[in-house]
Scaffold this motif. Structure first.
Motif, PDB file in Angstrom:
ATOM      1  N   ILE A 228     -46.570 -47.368  -8.972  1.00 64.48           N
ATOM      2  CA  ILE A 228     -47.867 -46.454  -8.614  1.00 64.48           C
ATOM      3  C   ILE A 228     -46.674 -45.311  -8.253  1.00 64.48           C
ATOM      4  CG2 ILE A 228     -49.226 -45.480  -6.960  1.00 64.48           C
ATOM      5  CD1 ILE A 228     -50.042 -48.406  -6.294  1.00 64.48           C
ATOM      6  N   VAL A 229     -45.145 -45.114  -7.919  1.00 61.64           N
ATOM      7  CA  VAL A 229     -44.406 -43.943  -7.958  1.00 61.64           C
ATOM      8  C   VAL A 229     -44.080 -43.163  -9.462  1.00 61.64           C
ATOM      9  CG1 VAL A 229     -42.339 -43.245  -7.094  1.00 61.64           C
ATOM     10  CG2 VAL A 229     -43.471 -44.871  -5.950  1.00 61.64           C
ATOM     11  N   GLU A 230     -43.782 -44.581 -10.526  1.00 60.49           N
ATOM     12  CA  GLU A 230     -43.487 -43.828 -11.438  1.00 60.49           C
ATOM     13  C   GLU A 230     -44.075 -42.692 -12.102  1.00 60.49           C
ATOM     14  OE1 GLU A 230     -40.438 -44.209 -13.034  1.00 60.49           O
ATOM     15  OE2 GLU A 230     -39.415 -44.748 -11.485  1.00 60.49           O
ATOM     16  N   MET A 231     -45.974 -43.785 -12.234  1.00 57.24           N
ATOM     17  CA  MET A 231     -47.129 -43.100 -12.014  1.00 57.24           C
ATOM     18  C   MET A 231     -47.118 -41.523 -12.348  1.00 57.24           C
ATOM     19  SD  MET A 231     -50.849 -44.075 -11.916  1.00 57.24           S
ATOM     20  CE  MET A 231     -50.408 -46.356 -12.393  1.00 57.24           C
ATOM     21  N   VAL A 232     -46.905 -41.200 -10.826  1.00 50.83           N
ATOM     22  CA  VAL A 232     -46.370 -39.862 -10.200  1.00 50.83           C
ATOM     23  C   VAL A 232     -45.666 -39.452 -10.704  1.00 50.83           C
ATOM     24  CG1 VAL A 232     -47.071 -39.082  -8.375  1.00 50.83           C
ATOM     25  CG2 VAL A 232     -48.175 -40.877  -7.778  1.00 50.83           C
ATOM     26  N   LYS A 233     -44.074 -40.113 -11.309  1.00 52.91           N
ATOM     27  CA  LYS A 233     -43.167 -39.242 -11.568  1.00 52.91           C
ATOM     28  C   LYS A 233     -43.909 -38.686 -12.831  1.00 52.91           C
ATOM     29  CE  LYS A 233     -39.549 -41.730  -9.905  1.00 52.91           C
ATOM     30  NZ  LYS A 233     -38.210 -42.031  -9.779  1.00 52.91           N
ATOM     31  N   TYR A 236     -46.858 -36.331 -12.998  1.00 49.17           N
ATOM     32  CA  TYR A 236     -46.630 -34.856 -12.614  1.00 49.17           C
ATOM     33  C   TYR A 236     -44.827 -34.756 -12.487  1.00 49.17           C
ATOM     34  CZ  TYR A 236     -51.589 -35.665 -10.151  1.00 49.17           C
ATOM     35  OH  TYR A 236     -52.350 -36.428 -10.410  1.00 49.17           O
ATOM     36  N   PRO A 237     -44.263 -35.055 -13.408  1.00 48.44           N
ATOM     37  CA  PRO A 237     -43.180 -34.268 -13.418  1.00 48.44           C
ATOM     38  C   PRO A 237     -42.095 -32.993 -12.926  1.00 48.44           C
ATOM     39  CG  PRO A 237     -44.280 -33.884 -15.249  1.00 48.44           C
ATOM     40  CD  PRO A 237     -44.902 -34.175 -14.536  1.00 48.44           C
ATOM     41  N   GLU A 238     -42.890 -32.156 -12.494  1.00 49.34           N
ATOM     42  CA  GLU A 238     -42.122 -31.030 -12.113  1.00 49.34           C
ATOM     43  C   GLU A 238     -43.207 -30.908 -10.865  1.00 49.34           C
ATOM     44  OE1 GLU A 238     -43.792 -27.394 -16.037  1.00 49.34           O
ATOM     45  OE2 GLU A 238     -44.643 -27.925 -13.668  1.00 49.34           O
ATOM     46  N   GLU A 239     -44.105 -31.105 -10.076  1.00 51.27           N
ATOM     47  CA  GLU A 239     -44.497 -31.481  -8.992  1.00 51.27           C
ATOM     48  C   GLU A 239     -43.451 -32.544  -8.171  1.00 51.27           C
ATOM     49  OE1 GLU A 239     -47.476 -29.559 -10.665  1.00 51.27           O
ATOM     50  OE2 GLU A 239     -46.545 -31.300 -10.733  1.00 51.27           O
ATOM     51  N   TYR A 240     -42.992 -33.178  -8.327  1.00 50.77           N
ATOM     52  CA  TYR A 240     -42.070 -34.907  -8.221  1.00 50.77           C
ATOM     53  C   TYR A 240     -40.509 -34.249  -7.964  1.00 50.77           C
ATOM     54  CZ  TYR A 240     -40.346 -39.441  -7.041  1.00 50.77           C
ATOM     55  OH  TYR A 240     -39.324 -40.752  -6.408  1.00 50.77           O
ATOM     56  N   ASP A 241     -40.166 -33.543  -9.399  1.00 50.79           N
ATOM     57  CA  ASP A 241     -39.054 -33.225  -9.602  1.00 50.79           C
ATOM     58  C   ASP A 241     -38.578 -31.914  -8.074  1.00 50.79           C
ATOM     59  OD1 ASP A 241     -36.786 -32.826 -11.095  1.00 50.79           O
ATOM     60  OD2 ASP A 241     -37.439 -30.315 -10.728  1.00 50.79           O
ATOM     61  N   CYS A 242     -39.627 -31.510  -7.936  1.00 49.35           N
ATOM     62  CA  CYS A 242     -39.714 -30.229  -6.539  1.00 49.35           C
ATOM     63  C   CYS A 242     -39.928 -31.337  -4.912  1.00 49.35           C
ATOM     64  CB  CYS A 242     -40.991 -29.417  -6.749  1.00 49.35           C
ATOM     65  SG  CYS A 242     -41.282 -28.372  -5.150  1.00 49.35           S
ATOM     66  N   SER A 243     -40.781 -32.627  -5.391  1.00 48.24           N
ATOM     67  CA  SER A 243     -40.320 -33.105  -4.173  1.00 48.24           C
ATOM     68  C   SER A 243     -39.002 -34.106  -3.591  1.00 48.24           C
ATOM     69  CB  SER A 243     -40.998 -34.145  -3.729  1.00 48.24           C
ATOM     70  OG  SER A 243     -41.194 -35.425  -4.456  1.00 48.24           O
ATOM     71  N   LYS A 244     -39.035 -33.834  -5.226  1.00 50.33           N
ATOM     72  CA  LYS A 244     -37.061 -35.079  -5.103  1.00 50.33           C
ATOM     73  C   LYS A 244     -36.431 -33.554  -3.881  1.00 50.33           C
ATOM     74  CE  LYS A 244     -35.089 -37.516  -8.120  1.00 50.33           C
ATOM     75  NZ  LYS A 244     -34.733 -37.820  -8.829  1.00 50.33           N
ATOM     76  N   LYS A 245     -35.841 -32.260  -4.704  1.00 49.94           N
ATOM     77  CA  LYS A 245     -35.292 -31.304  -4.577  1.00 49.94           C
ATOM     78  C   LYS A 245     -35.323 -30.859  -3.083  1.00 49.94           C
ATOM     79  CE  LYS A 245     -35.475 -28.634  -8.569  1.00 49.94           C
ATOM     80  NZ  LYS A 245     -35.693 -27.265  -9.435  1.00 49.94           N
ATOM     81  N   LEU A 263     -42.107 -39.076  -1.042  1.00 52.46           N
ATOM     82  CA  LEU A 263     -41.755 -38.092  -2.084  1.00 52.46           C
ATOM     83  C   LEU A 263     -43.008 -38.369  -2.866  1.00 52.46           C
ATOM     84  CD1 LEU A 263     -37.983 -38.355  -3.461  1.00 52.46           C
ATOM     85  CD2 LEU A 263     -39.023 -36.587  -1.967  1.00 52.46           C
ATOM     86  N   MET A 264     -43.375 -39.126  -3.257  1.00 56.68           N
ATOM     87  CA  MET A 264     -44.765 -39.653  -4.449  1.00 56.68           C
ATOM     88  C   MET A 264     -46.097 -38.503  -3.650  1.00 56.68           C
ATOM     89  SD  MET A 264     -46.700 -42.267  -5.039  1.00 56.68           S
ATOM     90  CE  MET A 264     -47.586 -42.532  -3.627  1.00 56.68           C
TER      91      MET A 264
END
Length: 280
Positions: A228-233, A236-245, A263-264
């Motif tokens: 499910i985490v991978e699905m969100v990645k 929503y790649p930009e949003e997930y990248d922001c949450s990783k930052k 993060l997801m």
């Protein structure tokens, strides 16, 4: 009820009908009395029930040298928070807030001015708590003639926050700072204006607030299927990248590890708020 212990002229302790110790406030209630004597119910103003025995002992120690007016102020503020805003507050609020108000009044008489560095953040992220703090400032002015400024309203608000979420003052201040830092990071990622009056903003701040509390308590969510985490990645790649930052920032500054599940969820909330901003 009978007197168990005389605390001072305005406070005594007694056993209630369930055999639990309570503290009773009333003008002159402790004057000229002693353990075993009947309490005149006509002068009972307030009954305080502190379930935790250690907290109860601290409460009685605090009351020994405390003007009844200061305790009355605290009691009125807490009653207002509960009835007007439906706040469920840890009983430790009676100790922490009474001690704070007593010390604030002492500081005022000594000419010591206090500035709360988190005033704007408290007003923004804890709106109902700040309104309680503002009510408290107005009540103190009415009862004592002392007019505190917004900084004191914010400080009282943080005590309400502590009692709501069972945090300590240092934790509440750190959480408030962390919320603002996360919002700043989101702004950096996408360069859009956050509409502080919107429902999506309110929902996002609420999510971030509880995330920060979980971070501080080390109770982060970490049980979701990684698919499910991978699905969100993926979606929503930009949003997930922001949450990783954001996660990296929290790790570097506060030394807390933010889980992939957290993060997801953060990415999902960023997506919702971002979409709402594009609609306007």
């Amino acid at each position: 009820m009978e007197v168990l212990k005389v605390i001072n002229n305005s406070f005594v302790s007694a056993y209630d009908t369930e055999g639990k110790e309570v503290v009773i406030m009333g003008k002159g209630i402790g004057f000229g009395t002693k353990p075993g004597k009947k309490i005149d119910e006509k002068i009972i103003e307030k009954i305080f029930r502190i379930e935790d025995s250690k907290e109860g002992t601290k409460f009685q120690e605090l009351l020994r040298n405390l003007p009844m007016e200061h305790m009355r102020l605290t009691s009125d503020i807490i009653d207002y928070a509960k009835t007007k805003y439906g706040k469920h507050l840890n009983e430790s609020i009676y100790i922490a807030l009474t001690d704070h108000i007593n010390f604030a009044i002492e500081r005022y008489h000594k000419g010591m001015k206090f500035v709360n560095p988190l005033l704007m953040e408290v007003k923004q992220f804890y709106k109902s708590e700040y309104l309680i703090g503002d009510y408290a400032v107005q009540l103190i002015k009415k009862e004592t003639g002392i007019l505190f400024d917004e900084s004191e309203a914010a400080s009282i608000a943080l005590h309400i926050v502590n009692a709501e979420y069972n945090t300590k003052m240092g934790e509440a201040m750190k959480i408030t700072t962390m919320i603002q830092e996360i919002l700043d990071k989101v702004k950096e990622c996408f360069q859009f204006r956050l509409d502080e009056e919107s429902l999506h903003y309110s929902r996002f701040v609420s999510h971030v607030k509880f995330l920060c509390q979980r971070i501080m308590k080390k109770e982060l969510l970490n049980c979701m299927d990684e698919k499910i985490v991978e699905m969100v990645k993926e979606n929503y790649p930009e949003e997930y990248d922001c949450s990783k930052k954001i996660g990296s920032f929290i790790h570097d500054k506060y030394d807390y590890e933010v889980t992939n599940e957290e993060l997801m969820y953060l990415a999902i909330h960023i997506k919702r708020m971002r979409d709402a901003s594009l609609e306007h």
